[in-house]
Design an enzyme around this catalytic site. Sequence first.
Site, mmCIF file in Angstrom:
data_model
loop_
_atom_site.group_PDB
_atom_site.id
_atom_site.type_symbol
_atom_site.label_atom_id
_atom_site.label_comp_id
_atom_site.label_asym_id
_atom_site.label_seq_id
_atom_site.Cartn_x
_atom_site.Cartn_y
_atom_site.Cartn_z
ATOM 1 N N GLY A 211 -7.212 -7.062 -5.547
ATOM 2 C CA GLY A 211 -6.173 -6.140 -5.983
ATOM 3 C C GLY A 211 -5.265 -5.744 -4.837
ATOM 4 O O GLY A 211 -5.274 -6.360 -3.770
ATOM 5 N N ASN A 212 -4.480 -4.701 -5.056
ATOM 6 C CA ASN A 212 -3.573 -4.207 -4.022
ATOM 7 C C ASN A 212 -3.482 -2.691 -4.109
ATOM 8 O O ASN A 212 -4.130 -2.069 -4.949
ATOM 9 C CB ASN A 212 -2.195 -4.870 -4.137
ATOM 10 C CG ASN A 212 -1.559 -4.646 -5.502
ATOM 11 O OD1 ASN A 212 -1.246 -3.518 -5.875
ATOM 12 N ND2 ASN A 212 -1.369 -5.725 -6.261
ATOM 13 N N SER A 213 -2.666 -2.112 -3.252
ATOM 14 C CA SER A 213 -2.639 -0.650 -3.090
ATOM 15 C C SER A 213 -1.578 0.055 -3.927
ATOM 16 O O SER A 213 -1.326 1.242 -3.734
ATOM 17 C CB SER A 213 -2.394 -0.305 -1.606
ATOM 18 O OG SER A 213 -3.401 -0.857 -0.796
#
Length: 410
Positions: A211-213
């Site tokens: 995933g990412n932020s």
Amino acid sequence: MATVVLGVGGGIAAYKCCHLVRRLKEAGHRVHVIPTRSALEFVGRPTWEALSGEQVHTGVFEDVPGVEHVRLADQADLVIVAPATADLISRIAAGAGDDLLTTTVLATRAPVLVAPAMHTGMWENAATVDNVATLRRRGLVVKDPATGRLTGPDSGPGRFPEPDELADMAALLLDEPAAAPTMAGQDLAGRRVVISAGGTREALDPVRYLGNSSSGRMGAALAADAAARGARVTMVTAHIEVPVPSCVRQVPVSSTEDLDEAMRREATGADIVVMAVAAADFAPSSVSDLKIKKHEGDRRVGDRMSLDLIQTPDVLAGLAAARTPGQVVVGFAAETAPDRDELLALARAKLARKGCDLLAVNDVSSGRVFGKVGTDVTVVRQQGPGRRVMGSKMMAAQAILDEARSLLAP
């Protein structure tokens, strides 16, 4: 520090404005609450005084030497009327001045934000429709109510919006008072806007993912502003950490492949499509049906594990290629660059490569932007220097939608 006057109408949703006062105070604003007499049947004067830290008056004959309605009208940087009942809206539309709230609204030159809340039958009554149109024509910002559960067993349009949404709109009007005429004029009325937000997640096994932020704050700000300007908004949400505005339709997704399918479907017939989501460029080539064990076999601390990745669909390029005549497609780019010239060069190259109409670019170096309340975004076209916005994400949303609206056919 801004001064906000909160006029509270006599509806059961008055209790929700307690949270709105708290949000405004936490943002550093001075808040003066003016309840109508019927509003005090729902929330008492001591509560408003405790939350705001200011004395509370309701009538023009209280504190006569202070001429309260003139003093508050002059001091106000923003006036909010919430919940605005059908009766209160009709009195403001008629120019009545029979209590402290209506006289303050009459006297102020500050932006006025009105948040209606009432039964569906009252909201859709021709008298209310005309009164709301009158307020908007005069430059007041009227936020359409949400659709949902009302008092008693009924559901429908007329539900009070979430206080956090009103706080975000207040922040926009305080940061950019010039936004009030646009929001009041409903320059996206009758338009359909589709916005993606958050960060996609690509599964590794039943419990892990890549995933990412991204928090989804930018997409939520865009959705709230588009709805405030009169658009019918659909928000396609990957993983987000903020509430979805209650006045928009939500379509949840998980992976980039899910996102691609949903956006292609929802973009059909839309006037503006905004890809604010942070979509994964790569995903695992296969997903384990069982949890990958940490100590499986001879695996030890420090041992390497390899992942075979495949490229995911280019959702933005696909939307741009498939768009119908007149549809405006807006992309986002998160880049790392040593300076602003390089950042803009990367943005223009990506704009040409993707084929979209506008590109909003962020420099995410050193942990900037992702998950933060503020932003530094530049809206780029193929020609021109680009429009840079440094401040809240609501301010950036306003600028992005201004640029997109300018490209729509009349």
